[in-house]
Design a protein around this motif. Sequence first.
Motif, PDB file in Angstrom:
ATOM      1  N   UNK A   1       0.857  -1.187   0.000  1.00 38.46           N
ATOM      2  CA  UNK A   1       0.000   0.000   0.000  1.00 38.46           C
ATOM      3  C   UNK A   1       0.887   1.227   0.000  1.00 38.46           C
ATOM      4  N   UNK A   2       0.729   2.069  -1.018  1.00 36.83           N
ATOM      5  CA  UNK A   2       1.540   3.283  -1.099  1.00 36.83           C
ATOM      6  C   UNK A   2       0.989   4.364  -0.181  1.00 36.83           C
ATOM      7  N   UNK A   3       1.901   5.127   0.422  1.00 38.04           N
ATOM      8  CA  UNK A   3       1.510   6.268   1.238  1.00 38.04           C
ATOM      9  C   UNK A   3       1.419   7.514   0.366  1.00 38.04           C
ATOM     10  N   UNK A   4       0.443   8.366   0.651  1.00 37.03           N
ATOM     11  CA  UNK A   4       0.417   9.674   0.010  1.00 37.03           C
ATOM     12  C   UNK A   4       1.485  10.536   0.660  1.00 37.03           C
ATOM     13  N   UNK A   5       1.776  11.671   0.060  1.00 34.21           N
ATOM     14  CA  UNK A   5       2.787  12.567   0.616  1.00 34.21           C
ATOM     15  C   UNK A   5       2.422  13.000   2.036  1.00 34.21           C
ATOM     16  N   UNK A   6       1.132  13.241   2.285  1.00 36.86           N
ATOM     17  CA  UNK A   6       0.690  13.671   3.614  1.00 36.86           C
ATOM     18  C   UNK A   6       0.796  12.545   4.628  1.00 36.86           C
ATOM     19  N   UNK A   7       0.537  11.307   4.189  1.00 37.10           N
ATOM     20  CA  UNK A   7       0.586  10.170   5.108  1.00 37.10           C
ATOM     21  C   UNK A   7       2.014   9.755   5.428  1.00 37.10           C
ATOM     22  N   UNK A   8       2.920   9.995   4.499  1.00 34.00           N
ATOM     23  CA  UNK A   8       4.264   9.447   4.614  1.00 34.00           C
ATOM     24  C   UNK A   8       5.062  10.028   5.776  1.00 34.00           C
ATOM     25  N   UNK A   9       4.963  11.327   5.990  1.00 35.70           N
ATOM     26  CA  UNK A   9       5.821  11.977   6.982  1.00 35.70           C
ATOM     27  C   UNK A   9       5.009  12.668   8.062  1.00 35.70           C
ATOM     28  N   UNK A  10       5.411  12.457   9.299  1.00 36.93           N
ATOM     29  CA  UNK A  10       4.809  13.125  10.447  1.00 36.93           C
ATOM     30  C   UNK A  10       5.896  13.914  11.163  1.00 36.93           C
ATOM     31  N   UNK A  11       5.686  15.219  11.332  1.00 36.39           N
ATOM     32  CA  UNK A  11       6.686  16.084  11.964  1.00 36.39           C
ATOM     33  C   UNK A  11       6.072  16.794  13.155  1.00 36.39           C
ATOM     34  N   UNK A  12       6.833  16.864  14.226  1.00 34.01           N
ATOM     35  CA  UNK A  12       6.314  17.463  15.453  1.00 34.01           C
ATOM     36  C   UNK A  12       7.413  18.183  16.217  1.00 34.01           C
ATOM     37  N   UNK A  13       7.074  19.338  16.772  1.00 39.27           N
ATOM     38  CA  UNK A  13       8.011  20.079  17.611  1.00 39.27           C
ATOM     39  C   UNK A  13       7.893  19.584  19.044  1.00 39.27           C
ATOM     40  N   UNK A  14       9.005  19.160  19.619  1.00 35.72           N
ATOM     41  CA  UNK A  14       9.020  18.685  20.998  1.00 35.72           C
ATOM     42  C   UNK A  14      10.285  19.178  21.686  1.00 35.72           C
ATOM     43  N   UNK A  15      10.294  19.058  22.986  1.00 33.94           N
ATOM     44  CA  UNK A  15      11.509  19.325  23.762  1.00 33.94           C
ATOM     45  C   UNK A  15      11.871  18.071  24.535  1.00 33.94           C
TER      46      UNK A  15
END
Length: 223
Positions: free
Chosen positions: A193-207
């Motif tokens: 199952x291919x991921x869409x561009x939005x599904x592929x990467x998850x980015x989050x700001x954390x400390x």
Amino acid sequence: MSSLIVTRRNAALGVLGAGTAAALAACSSSNSNSSGGSSSSSKSEPAKDYKGEVKFDSFDTSAGEYVPATRTEPAKNVPVPKLPENANEKSVEAFYAHIGYIAASIQYLFATGDDAPLRKSSFTEEEVNAFYKDPETKKIFSQIKSGEIWLDNPKVTTELKTSAPEISGDRYKWGSQMSNDKGAFMANADTAVDFSADERTNTESISFVGTYSDNKWSMISTH
């Protein structure tokens, strides 16, 4: 305190990404329906600019040559993160190493379903267990570990926002941006199952917040 993997979109899936759940569930369903060393001394703080992507190169490769995942087979002999020798020092360098190890261990978890390296990290038990709050996510990791399903060579990266952490006594805090690239696809023995561009990467700001006590680090993550 907000766990590293808690996101606004989906608290249970976190760095796995909200879109992955449906894809993994679909792939899993398709598969099920088919036939088939320590030191207590403080160290002088290095005059170094750590801002940018965290570099980590401490791995156990004794299992053999790493073979990346394909659409028909999971990865083989994935390098296992290991804590560097300076891990138990009270220093910026050691704190940096722990951040790198945690990111590498999360990447290893998504590649293999094995959380053993993450459980050896300085992350608190609560932080690690947060990955399994959702039963479906726990099941997905189990299926990755058994080889029923796999991701296309996931990559977890951390970029530090400042040259050095905030230091207050034994407490260190370092703002960062963590990204999880799941790769182009997720597969089982029968399909991918291919991921869409939005599904592929998850980015989050954390400390990352670390406390040094009894010659070791204990770390949590906050938003």
